[in-house]
Motif scaffolding. Structure first.
Motif, PDB file in Angstrom:
ATOM      1  N   MET A  19      48.652  41.205  45.892  1.00  0.00           N
ATOM      2  CA  MET A  19      47.740  40.741  45.765  1.00  0.00           C
ATOM      3  C   MET A  19      46.518  41.269  46.883  1.00  0.00           C
ATOM      4  O   MET A  19      46.567  40.762  47.919  1.00  0.00           O
ATOM      5  CB  MET A  19      47.408  39.956  45.472  1.00  0.00           C
ATOM      6  N   SER A  68      42.024  40.017  46.125  1.00  0.00           N
ATOM      7  CA  SER A  68      41.343  39.868  45.214  1.00  0.00           C
ATOM      8  C   SER A  68      42.284  40.618  43.588  1.00  0.00           C
ATOM      9  O   SER A  68      41.598  40.904  42.250  1.00  0.00           O
ATOM     10  CB  SER A  68      40.044  39.423  44.657  1.00  0.00           C
ATOM     11  N   ILE A  80      40.328  39.740  32.636  1.00  0.00           N
ATOM     12  CA  ILE A  80      40.506  39.028  34.177  1.00  0.00           C
ATOM     13  C   ILE A  80      39.680  38.180  34.189  1.00  0.00           C
ATOM     14  O   ILE A  80      37.966  38.712  34.442  1.00  0.00           O
ATOM     15  CB  ILE A  80      41.290  39.110  35.284  1.00  0.00           C
ATOM     16  N   ASN A 134      37.743  35.742  37.727  1.00  0.00           N
ATOM     17  CA  ASN A 134      38.098  35.106  38.787  1.00  0.00           C
ATOM     18  C   ASN A 134      37.253  34.448  39.154  1.00  0.00           C
ATOM     19  O   ASN A 134      35.570  34.337  38.701  1.00  0.00           O
ATOM     20  CB  ASN A 134      37.180  36.609  39.576  1.00  0.00           C
ATOM     21  N   ASP A 188      45.401  34.971  46.189  1.00  0.00           N
ATOM     22  CA  ASP A 188      44.597  36.552  46.187  1.00  0.00           C
ATOM     23  C   ASP A 188      44.640  37.514  47.251  1.00  0.00           C
ATOM     24  O   ASP A 188      44.933  38.786  47.181  1.00  0.00           O
ATOM     25  CB  ASP A 188      42.204  36.398  46.167  1.00  0.00           C
ATOM     26  N   MET A 236      51.774  36.668  35.875  1.00  0.00           N
ATOM     27  CA  MET A 236      50.655  36.125  35.913  1.00  0.00           C
ATOM     28  C   MET A 236      49.583  36.199  35.081  1.00  0.00           C
ATOM     29  O   MET A 236      49.729  36.561  34.019  1.00  0.00           O
ATOM     30  CB  MET A 236      50.061  37.278  37.071  1.00  0.00           C
ATOM     31  N   ASP A 272      46.068  35.639  33.306  1.00  0.00           N
ATOM     32  CA  ASP A 272      44.918  36.129  33.415  1.00  0.00           C
ATOM     33  C   ASP A 272      44.012  35.485  33.946  1.00  0.00           C
ATOM     34  O   ASP A 272      42.719  36.344  34.452  1.00  0.00           O
ATOM     35  CB  ASP A 272      44.283  36.350  31.552  1.00  0.00           C
ATOM     36  N   ARG A 279      42.910  34.616  37.221  1.00  0.00           N
ATOM     37  CA  ARG A 279      43.687  34.233  38.098  1.00  0.00           C
ATOM     38  C   ARG A 279      43.683  33.251  38.805  1.00  0.00           C
ATOM     39  O   ARG A 279      44.501  33.346  39.866  1.00  0.00           O
ATOM     40  CB  ARG A 279      43.068  36.191  38.773  1.00  0.00           C
TER      41      ARG A 279
END
Length: 278
Positions: free
Chosen positions: A131, A134, A195, A197, A204, A219, A221, A223
Motif C-alpha cells: 500500500m 492509500s 472500497i 476510505n 495506508d 484485505m 473492502d 480499508r
C-alpha cells in the motif's frame, strides 16, 4: 387375524428424529455450505453488518477448516474444527482442492486464534503486495481506481454487538449522517469492487509483502476499518493465510437485517435478499 403393530415410544422417536436431524445438518454443513453472519463493518459496502450468507465449501475443496465449529456458551458447548479434524491439520493441502482466484470474497480461519474471518483475496502465492498513499500495488503496478461517490449510513449502533461506524466527516452525533469516500477498484484479471476510505493511517503505507508459496493475502473492502493481512500476526493482525485455513467462498447474501436481532422485521433489508457478492 392381522397382527397388531405396537407403536413406538413417542419420546424415543422424538429423540431419534432430533438426532437424525442434527446428523444430517452436520453432514450438510461439513460438506457443502456453512452459514455465516457478518459481525463487523470491515467489508462495507460489499457486505454490511447483519448480512447472512452461506459459505460455499465445495469451491476450494476440503481441509481441517471445513469441519464445523459449534460454540454455544449458554449451553456449555464449545466444539472447534480442530477438535474434530485437527488430525489432518499441518500439511497445508486440501482434498479435491481448487485454487482461489484473486478478488474472491473468502471465509478463512485466523492462523493464530482460529476465529473465522471474511475478507477479499488480494494476493496470490508469489505476489508482491504494497500500500502506498492509500493505493494498492500488486507486483509493482497500481490497481485501477475510479471515483465511486460517497457511501452514506446513519451513525447508530449496528448489529447484535452494537458497533458504531467510523465516519470520514468527523465525529457526528447519534442519528446523524456518516459518510466515507468510495472508489471502484479494479484488480489484475478484471474483478471490480467498491472500497471505502475514512482517513490516512498506518495501513495506508506499508512495506512490500511477498506472499509465500501455499499462502494468500487478504484485505477488507472497508480499508481503514479492517484487521487483515497488512498487519503481521506477531502484532495482532492476520498476516499470510495458509491454503488449508480457507473455509470457502462467499457467493450470495441470503438475508439481511440492520437490527440487533433478525426477529426485528422492521429492520430487514429486503433489497439485499439473495444479492450476489461481487
Amino acid at each position: 387375524m392381522a397382527a397388531k403393530t405396537e407403536a413406538g415410544n413417542p419420546i424415543i422417536e422424538t429423540i431419534k428424529t432430533v438426532v437424525y436431524a442434527i446428523l444430517i445438518a452436520g453432514v450438510f454443513r461439513t460438506l457443502f455450505f456453512q452459514p455465516f453472519w457478518i459481525p463487523s463493518g470491515s467489508m462495507k459496502d460489499t457486505l454490511l453488518i447483519g448480512d447472512f450468507l452461506f459459505v460455499n465449501k465445495m469451491a476450494y475443496g476440503y481441509s481441517y477448516a471445513s469441519c464445523p465449529t459449534v460454540k454455544m456458551p449458554r449451553f456449555g458447548i464449545d466444539i472447534d474444527a480442530e477438535d474434530i479434524c485437527g488430525f489432518i491439520k499441518g500439511d497445508n493441502n486440501r482434498i479435491l482442492g481448487g485454487d482461489p482466484e484473486r478478488g474472491d470474497v473468502v471465509v478463512f480461519r485466523h492462523p493464530v486464534s482460529g476465529a473465522d474471518f471474511i475478507k477479499r483475496l488480494i494476493g496470490l502465492p508469489g505476489d508482491e503486495i504494497q500500500m502506498k498513499d492509500s493505493v494498492l500495488y500488486i507486483n509493482g503496478e497500481a490497481v485501477g481506481l475510479e471515483d465511486g461517490g460517497q457511501f452514506e449510513e446513519i451513525f447508530t449502533a449496528q448489529g447484535p454487538e452494537g458497533l458504531y461506524p467510523r465516519c470520514e466527516n468527523g465525529p457526528v452525533g447519534e442519528g446523524a449522517l456518516c459518510t466515507k469516500s468510495r472508489q471502484i477498484e479494479t484488480l489484475p484479471g478484471g474483478v471490480q469492487h467498491d472500497i471505502l476510505n475514512i482517513t490516512r493511517q498506518a495501513s495506508d503505507q506499508t512495506p512490500i509483502y511477498t506472499v509465500p508459496e501455499g499462502h494468500y493475502f487478504f484485505m477488507g473492502d472497508n480499508r481503514d476499518n479492517s484487521t487483515d493481512s497488512r498487519v503481521p500476526q506477531a502484532i495482532g493482525g492476520v498476516g499470510f493465510v495458509p491454503y488449508e485455513n480457507i473455509v470457502g467462498r462467499a457467493d450470495r447474501i441470503m438475508f439481511s437485517s440492520a437490527g440487533r436481532s433478525m426477529l426485528f422485521f422492521w429492520t430487514w433489508r429486503s433489497d439485499r435478499f439473495f444479492k450476489r457478492i461481487d
